[in-house]
Scaffold this active site. Structure first.
Site, PDB file in Angstrom:
ATOM      1  N   SER A 202      11.375  41.209  64.633  1.00 35.81           N
ATOM      2  CA  SER A 202      11.203  39.749  64.613  1.00 35.81           C
ATOM      3  C   SER A 202      11.557  39.134  65.961  1.00 35.81           C
ATOM      4  CB  SER A 202      12.087  39.128  63.532  1.00 35.81           C
ATOM      5  OG  SER A 202      11.535  39.317  62.256  1.00 35.81           O
TER       6      SER A 202
ATOM      7  N   HIS B   7      16.317  31.990  61.222  1.00 35.49           N
ATOM      8  CA  HIS B   7      15.356  32.940  61.778  1.00 35.49           C
ATOM      9  C   HIS B   7      14.306  32.248  62.644  1.00 35.49           C
ATOM     10  CE1 HIS B   7      12.124  36.035  61.653  1.00 35.49           C
ATOM     11  NE2 HIS B   7      13.127  36.892  61.540  1.00 35.49           N
TER      12      HIS B   7
ATOM     13  N   ASP C  89       7.261  30.664  60.606  1.00 41.04           N
ATOM     14  CA  ASP C  89       8.581  31.228  60.363  1.00 41.04           C
ATOM     15  C   ASP C  89       9.334  30.350  59.368  1.00 41.04           C
ATOM     16  OD1 ASP C  89      11.139  32.676  60.842  1.00 41.04           O
ATOM     17  OD2 ASP C  89      10.058  33.476  62.554  1.00 41.04           O
TER      18      ASP C  89
END
Length: 726
Positions: free
Chosen positions: A495, A179, A108
């Site tokens: 996600s 994220h 990520d």
């Protein structure tokens, strides 16, 4: 804090002592405000015992931002662990020791190591199998790793080479967009008490596998990634010794042998590493699902039974609950009906009042919200004709969103009142929302363009408005809103769904270390829920307005993930690397293209088969209308492995399907010992071209003892690439 005070507690105490009740409005003796707690880390604020009038006076004090009422709470992981049925007293958590010593690798945007979710409190010694390390560089020191966060590496040589102006703000594993921190904490974050998003979603945050370890591989930079970097990250993760990979990204393309995740995850699967991937946020468009490789788990996103609300209290005392993530104070003002709020000049003349806007749909609601904002009204109630309100509820001005049905009492009140007024209150978190789950409208739909002969997505997991950890130096508000920061953020998307499934896989790996990646995937799919908390079929948010239809298998795959059931599935559909090679040999790929994925030299394609041992079925009836053949028969051979009781008997149950008939031989499977394998053949007969776009069914193998139901979805469809626009 004014400089006259030495610390926050003295400032808070002085502020409270200056507040007194207005004795003209009560016959009782005025109560004295009481300071209960001073908060310094979770937030800069305090807990106090106040009367309603004292609270109103406090709101006028310098420095006041917002207040919420203290209510009874239960510890839950951003609520999703409880919604998934995870419980400390029984089931997957205690039976797997919360995923103890399973190592989850997250590919990520990095990690914020100081986040409380990555503390190693309660963690034991790092497993001896771990071969990775923490790499020091700018703003990240190897000493920041611990017994929870055991690995940290970063990869950007490819993207620097390919994109000249890529913004590498922090050249290390430190997360610079949030994220990666969010997804990592969902999968295996440690316990954090008092977590919330400015008071919304209060509780104890924890990952799905809170005792698992985390290894972070940063391959996303400024929201961009390069295939070479992603492959390098997965390559290193395999060498380091991870057990699970969580990959919330996908390559935009239709060919497996060019897909970096498909290529690298094949090698991971060969090493026994389970790979969870996101289905993508392509929405309800056909063929929009990403990560179609049959050796990975492809996870769509769904809602949970929690909504973030604003209470609308009308002047007649009637209350309506709407959706809101507004981060400001409540207000009481006159209410003005402005129809569809299309007249911006009229909006500008409203002044300090709350407007009611009716009829906002998904295509025009963003423009309406922007017009109301720039008109500088005091607040707004949006009565919407859309099912997708969660995309808009974080607003920069006081706003609450309701659907058309719930908004009717507001319109009735406006029609009858000569002096309408309203109070808007925020910071409400409603638990027990029904129906839930609902497949998110953003979640990618099948079939897979890269591998249409395998039904994708495989299943859905919580992905809508998920609270998880966040870097404290990255704004949590959307562009155009006031800049605000928080150690937790609320995001939606596949996600967020992917690490939920990765966490569940870690629990299963902890309980069954001998299981292959295919066995773990099968256990999760065949035990997935197809009914919501109203015991009705799971619904689909893809439709913009009106009653929600049941979700098809092209939207939710096998169903909604259920960790406790997956722990003991009874039977599994297993597959090995050579099975996937036989599958690839049945495609029109050249041998060199297959070697791009398998690295097999020499490549043995002597026994190709397009019928892989997968826990779902998809059959295409899409011949041209001019075809002289009127009937098509498609057969699927599958093999089940008994991982339950030594002696067990299963009976097949088939659901009826429109336009096609489905049969199975044999109809009974009698297992005499554990790990015995038995096979069956599923036959689907129908016209060469269906009238319906797709029809759903299922086959369930039901244990005669009533202990297990092993369900697999069946889809018959006429879809092809010509149907994408339609």
């Amino acid at each position: 804090m004014p400089k006259v005070f030495s610390d926050h507690q003295s400032w808070y105490a002085a502020t409270l002592s200056s507040i007194s009740d207005d004795l003209h409005h009560t016959s009782t003796i005025a109560t004295i405000p009481k300071l209960i707690y001073t908060y310094n880390s979770v937030t800069h604020g305090f807990c106090a015992s106040l009367s309603s009038s004292q609270l109103e006076l406090l709101k006028q004090s310098p420095g006041f931002i917002y207040s919420i009422r203290d209510v009874p709470v239960k510890a839950h992981s951003t609520h999703t662990s409880k919604f998934l049925g995870l419980n400390s007293n029984f089931g997957a958590w205690p039976e797997t020791n919360y995923g103890k010593d399973v190592i989850i690798g997250v590919i990520d945007s990095g990690v914020w190591p100081e986040s409380e979710s990555f503390r190693d409190h309660g963690m034991t010694k790092i497993p001896s199998k771990w071969r990775g390390k923490c790499v020091s560089d700018i703003s990240f020191n190897s000493s920041m790793c611990n017994k929870k966060l055991i690995g940290a590496r970063f990869y950007n040589k490819g993207i620097i080479n390919n994109i000249a102006d890529v913004n590498i703000t922090v050249n290390s594993t430190r997360d610079d967009d949030g994220h990666g921190t969010h997804t990592s904490s969902i999968a295996a974050g440690n316990y954090v008490e008092g977590a919330s998003f400015f008071g919304y979603a209060q509780g104890t945050s924890k990952g799905i596998a809170p005792h698992a370890r985390l290894a972070i591989y940063k391959a996303i930079w400024d929201y961009h990634g390069s295939a070479s970097d992603v492959i390098a990250a997965i390559d290193q993760a395999i060498e380091d010794g991870v057990d699970i990979l969580s990959i919330s990204m996908n390559w935009v393309g239709n060919v497996l042998y060019e897909d970096p995740i498909a290529i690298a995850s094949f090698a991971a699967m060969q090493k026994g590493i389970f790979v969870a991937t996101s289905a993508g946020n392509g929405g309800s468009i056909l063929f929009s699902v990403g990560n179609g490789a049959p050796w990975v788990l492809t996870v769509g996103g769904s809602s949970v039974d929690r909504t973030f609300s604003g209470t609308i209290t009308l002047g007649n005392g009637v209350s309506v609950i709407g959706e809101s993530l507004y981060l400001g104070s409540s207000l009481s003002l006159p209410l003005v009906y402005m129809s569809k709020c299309f007249d911006w000049e009229a909006l500008k003349k409203v002044g300090h009042k709350i407007v009611v806007c009716v009829g906002g749909q998904d295509y025009d609601l963003p423009d309406i919200i922007e017009d109301v904002k720039t008109a500088h009204v005091a607040g707004a109630i949006f009565i919407c004709r859309t099912n997708h309100m969660e995309k808009y509820i974080q607003s920069s001005f006081p706003a609450t969103f309701v659907n058309h049905q719930d908004g009717q009492p507001i319109l009735d009140y406006l029609n009858k009142s000569t002096d309408p007024k309203v109070t808007l209150e925020f910071y409400k978190t409603e638990i027990g929302t029904r129906p839930a789950p609902i497949v998110g409208e953003y979640s990618g739909r099948g079939p897979s363009a890269s591998c249409p002969s395998v039904l994708k997505p495989d299943l859905v997991a919580p992905g809508t408005t998920i609270l998880a950890s966040w870097p404290p130096n990255i704004p949590v508000t959307q562009p155009g809103l006031d800049v605000m920061f928080s150690p937790f953020n609320i995001l939606s998307g596949t996600s967020m769904a992917c690490p939920h499934a990765a966490g569940v896989a870690a629990l299963l790996k902890g309980k069954h270390p001998e299981w292959s990646p295919a066995a773990i995937r099968s256990a999760m799919m065949t035990t997935a829920d197809v009914l919501d908390n109203n015991l009705n079929p799971v619904k689909d948010f893809a439709y913009d307005f009106g009653d929600l239809p049941p979700a098809s298998s092209l939207a939710m795959g096998a169903g909604h993930i259920n960790p406790n059931k997956a722990l003991d599935p009874g039977l599994i559909y297993d597959a090995k690397a050579e099975d996937y090679v036989r599958f690839l040999c049945s495609t029109n790929f050249t041998k060199n293209q297959i070697r791009m994925i398998t690295r097999s030299t020499p490549l043995n394609c002597s026994n190709p088969s397009s019928d892989i041992n997968y826990p779902s079925f998809i059959a295409f009836f899409n011949a041209s209308k001019s075809s002289p053949i009127t009937q098509s028969v498609q057969e699927f051979r599958r093999t089940l492995t008994n991982v339950g009781d030594g002696m067990s008997t299963y009976i097949a149950n088939l659901t009826q399907m429109n336009e096609v008939t489905v049969s199975v031989v044999p109809k009974k499977l009698v297992f005499r010992r554990k790990y015995e394998t038995l096979s069956f053949t599923l036959t689907i007969k129908g016209p060469t071209r269906l009238n319906d776009m797709a029809v759903d069914g299922s086959i369930s193998w039901i244990d005669v003892k009533g202990k297990h139901v092993v369900r697999s979805p069946i889809v018959a469809t006429r879809l092809n690439f010509d149907d994408i626009e339609g």
